[in-house]
Design a protein around this motif. Structure first.
Motif, mmCIF file in Angstrom:
data_model
loop_
_atom_site.group_PDB
_atom_site.id
_atom_site.type_symbol
_atom_site.label_atom_id
_atom_site.label_comp_id
_atom_site.label_asym_id
_atom_site.label_seq_id
_atom_site.Cartn_x
_atom_site.Cartn_y
_atom_site.Cartn_z
ATOM 1 N N UNK A 45 19.678 -12.961 -26.335
ATOM 2 C CA UNK A 45 19.830 -11.646 -25.715
ATOM 3 C C UNK A 45 19.549 -10.532 -26.720
ATOM 4 N N UNK A 46 19.986 -10.733 -27.961
ATOM 5 C CA UNK A 46 19.706 -9.736 -28.997
ATOM 6 C C UNK A 46 18.226 -9.612 -29.278
ATOM 7 N N UNK A 47 17.518 -10.735 -29.321
ATOM 8 C CA UNK A 47 16.066 -10.695 -29.532
ATOM 9 C C UNK A 47 15.378 -9.968 -28.380
ATOM 10 N N UNK A 48 15.837 -10.241 -27.153
ATOM 11 C CA UNK A 48 15.249 -9.578 -25.988
ATOM 12 C C UNK A 48 15.495 -8.078 -26.026
ATOM 13 N N UNK A 49 16.661 -7.673 -26.491
ATOM 14 C CA UNK A 49 16.958 -6.242 -26.605
ATOM 15 C C UNK A 49 16.025 -5.557 -27.599
ATOM 16 N N UNK A 50 15.538 -6.318 -28.565
ATOM 17 C CA UNK A 50 14.604 -5.767 -29.551
ATOM 18 C C UNK A 50 13.151 -5.858 -29.092
ATOM 19 N N UNK A 51 12.936 -6.291 -27.864
ATOM 20 C CA UNK A 51 11.600 -6.279 -27.296
ATOM 21 C C UNK A 51 10.838 -7.585 -27.377
#
Length: 361
Positions: A318-324
């Motif tokens: 989820x953190x990676x996805x938040x970073x695009x």
């Protein structure tokens, strides 16, 4: 990571997959179930799964059906003691809904869908070893993957049902037919809730080396609500659980070795050595990354992370996805040297196997 079409040829990895399947079956989803406790109410999770007692092809004859929709997963429903037959992509949606909070980023949900579909593809390959009632190849519990039907989830979602269902459906449809492979074989798609900043080597937790399950950094997990936790036990409770006598004044922080993933590999109490995993399981700790010390007649234990630590971190995803980053980048980060493949060989072989069993019955 390249996109390829899976040919289904036999490789040495199939033997390794069979060997580690028994180790991983009960571990793959347990931490993921726990993360839902901190995702808000159960109604916040989502699915587009629809359970069918008997699945039959469309008899209208007006349209040619999608071959992918003909794959049916027999799921043992533990609480009901029944076997439901669920269309493959609906099953994947039901798993994603039960295993990951629906308020996670879309690309994280896509990565979870890919992991869920990969897991069931591997189960199809080793279906005869499922040891479940009827023709089931998977259960709906943490022993395999948690699955919930659309009816069950709609009751939990309440007023948010339509919106949540649409979000999960979008994630599943975006990855439809895809699985994660290593040398043309479905991987053991292990995942967990929250890392301590690193994932764990498979051999440091399961004692079986897996080339694509190796330690990587996962700094995004610090935002997880269970990144850090503290619990206390009495000295007597710890002694009973571990079957040892803790010497008076023992420095519990000494005689401890760490893994590459910064978790406890071994720890010695008196004359007895334990694996970090043994301590974690005996004391029901969130993680095998722990620090402990005596405090009077109590032992205070601080942990980092939540889960076994092998494979994909859900909060990391989820953190990676938040970073695009997209789901392919997420998968490529947590699983070494893998491919995203179009799965036809395993589903077609499984359908053929089902048809042969029906003829014999």
């Amino acid at each position: 990571m390249r996109i390829s079409k899976l040919q289904g040829r036999a490789t040495p990895l199939k033997k390794m997959a069979a060997a580690i399947l028994m180790f991983t079956g009960s571990l793959i989803v347990l931490p993921a179930l726990l993360v839902l406790l901190f995702s808000g109410s159960e109604g916040e999770e989502a699915t587009s799964s629809e359970t069918m007692e008997d699945t039959a092809p469309d008899a209208s004859g007006e349209q040619e059906s999608d071959p992918e929709s003909e794959v049916v997963v027999p799921v043992y429903r533990d609480a009901q003691d029944t076997v439901d037959h669920v269309e493959l992509e609906e099953y994947v949606a039901g798993v994603v809904s039960a295993e990951m909070p629906s308020d996670f980023e879309m690309e994280a949900l896509k990565a979870q869908a890919l992991v869920a579909r990969t897991f069931i593809a591997q189960q199809m390959e080793f279906a005869e070893g499922a040891d479940l009632p009827g023709d089931a190849i998977v259960s709906d519990t943490t022993a395999h993957q948690v699955y919930k039907s659309s009816e069950e989830l709609e009751q939990e979602w309440g007023a948010d049902a339509e919106e949540t269902k649409e979000k999960i459906t979008e994630a599943v449809e975006a990855t439809a037919g895809e699985i994660i492979t290593y040398e043309d074989t479905p991987i053991t798609a292990s995942f967990f809730s929250t890392s301590n900043g690193y994932t764990e080597n498979a051999e440091d937790y399961w004692e079986a080396s897996v080339p694509y399950l190796q330690s990587v950094e996962s700094p995004w997990d610090v935002d997880s609500p269970r990144y850090a936790n503290t619990i206390s036990y009495t000295v007597e409770e710890v002694e009973q659980q571990l079957g040892v006598e803790i010497p008076e004044g023992e420095d519990l922080s000494a005689n401890k070795e760490k893994t590459e993933g910064d978790r406890v590999e071994t720890v010695t109490i008196g004359d007895t050595s334990f694996q970090g995993r043994e301590i974690r399981e005996a004391l029901d700790l969130d993680s095998s990354d722990f620090e402990w010390q005596l405090d009077g007649d109590e032992i205070v234990i601080h942990t980092k992370g939540w889960g076994h630590g092998v494979g994909m971190s859900q909060y990391g995803a989820d953190g990676m996805a938040q970073e695009g980053m997209n789901y392919r980048e997420i998968v490529d980060h947590y699983y070494h040297d893998v491919e995203i493949s179009e799965d036809q060989a395993h589903t077609e072989a499984f359908v053929h196997h089902q048809e042969e069993e029906e003829k014999e019955s």
